[in-house]
Motif scaffolding. Structure first.
Motif, PDB file in Angstrom:
ATOM      1  N   ASN A 214      46.074  15.251  53.629  1.00 30.64           N
ATOM      2  CA  ASN A 214      45.804  14.842  55.013  1.00 30.64           C
ATOM      3  C   ASN A 214      44.716  15.715  55.634  1.00 30.64           C
ATOM      4  O   ASN A 214      43.829  15.222  56.337  1.00 30.64           O
TER       5      ASN A 214
ATOM      6  N   LYS B  50      49.553   9.682  58.544  1.00 31.95           N
ATOM      7  CA  LYS B  50      50.893  10.264  58.454  1.00 31.95           C
ATOM      8  C   LYS B  50      51.929   9.265  57.968  1.00 31.95           C
ATOM      9  O   LYS B  50      52.795   9.602  57.156  1.00 31.95           O
TER      10      LYS B  50
ATOM     11  N   PRO C  93      54.953  12.006  63.531  1.00 39.19           N
ATOM     12  CA  PRO C  93      54.680  13.423  63.797  1.00 39.19           C
ATOM     13  C   PRO C  93      55.866  14.159  64.412  1.00 39.19           C
ATOM     14  O   PRO C  93      56.672  13.588  65.145  1.00 39.19           O
TER      15      PRO C  93
END
Length: 304
Positions: free
Chosen positions: A74, A228, A261
């Motif tokens: 990421n 994500k 998140p």
């Protein structure tokens, strides 16, 4: 049917928390108290219930490696994207943290309790504590220090924070000591504490939820959530299939990688003044999407 009932409970407590934002005198303070209760009592109780019965295998190491694979990939992709699109440094910092660290505990555990087995919950605990939590203490702490202009990072403080975190200490004890004889008489108290995770965490997330964002933040928000919640689980799935990881472990690694998140990541970014609106919006929209997306993902994983 039990999964649908548990999902209904999850959504109910989330809605109750969100609806209580205006009626609760100090929602942030109540959320903080609930989070402390969960961290200091409920999570350790679940760990003591589940981990001593977990049959550790060599493949279990994948639950430690998978979250770090997500962090590294990421970071590389978001750095490349931000350079091409010219994101502000504060937004880049937020994307690097929010796009790498998932809500594997506060949202992941209740959903795994609802849709998977207790052995799989034990694997999720390892993913959360050795991956997400240590990533928060190291990766996120270093990035916030660098982007906020604080040059000095005290390694001793990072190590101390890790070693004094109650769930992490409980996990080490549960892994290293034969606790089944000790925890058996405490089965019902531990069970009651474990059952409180769903109402407390979902009510707390609802209290902190926000829909607000700004037009210029929509593109970084979309890239961060896509990284994500879509690319990260696909990456973990590909790595797991390549390594021949057993399906019961791989399902949990994929599910945890797909979580939105982390709440604590947003709190740290907001406290440091690093694009707080971006952090709040990413957390809010990610959580909202996850409430529909993660149950569907769990049903898909269980059906394959």
């Amino acid at each position: 049917m039990p999964s649908l009932l548990n999902l209904a409970l999850i959504l109910t407590f989330f809605v109750l928390g969100y609806a209580s934002r205006k009626s609760v005198p100090r929602p942030a303070a109540l959320s903080l108290r609930l989070n402390r209760y969960v961290i200091n009592l409920a999570f350790p109780a679940v760990i003591l219930q589940v981990v001593p019965h977990l049959a550790l295998q060599p493949e279990t190491a994948f639950m430690v490696l998978a979250p770090w694979l997500v962090v590294i990939c990421n970071a590389l992709l978001l750095l490349w994207i931000s350079r091409r699109l010219g994101w502000e440094p504060a937004v880049l910092c937020g994307a690097l943290i929010m796009g790498a660290l998932g809500n594997t505990g506060f949202l992941g555990f209740p959903l795994i309790q609802s849709f998977f087995t207790s052995e799989q919950l034990g694997a999720a605990i390892i993913y959360d504590q050795f991956g997400t939590f240590i990533g928060l203490c190291t990766y996120a702490t270093i990035l916030v220090a660098l982007f906020s202009g604080r040059d000095k990072i005290a390694p001793g403080q990072i190590v101390k924070r890790i070693l004094l975190f109650p769930p992490f200490v409980t996990l080490l004890v549960a892994l290293l000591l034969p606790l089944q004889a000790v925890t058996q008489p405490l089965h019902w108290p531990l069970q009651l504490l474990g059952w409180s995770i769903v109402p407390c965490t979902m009510f707390s997330i609802g209290l902190q939820f926000s829909f607000r964002t700004e037009p210029e933040l929509l593109r970084p928000l979309a890239f961060t959530l896509a990284m994500k919640m879509v690319l990260a689980p696909l990456l973990v799935l590909s790595a797991g299939l390549l390594l021949g990881i057993p399906e019961w472990l791989l399902d949990i690694a994929v599910f945890e990688a797909a979580t939105p998140p982390m709440v604590t990541s947003a709190v740290i970014l907001i406290a440091a003044g690093l694009s707080p609106r971006f952090a709040s919006a990413t957390l809010g929209f990610g959580t909202l999407i996850a409430l529909a997306y993660l149950p569907l993902l769990a049903l898909f994983l269980n059906s394959t």
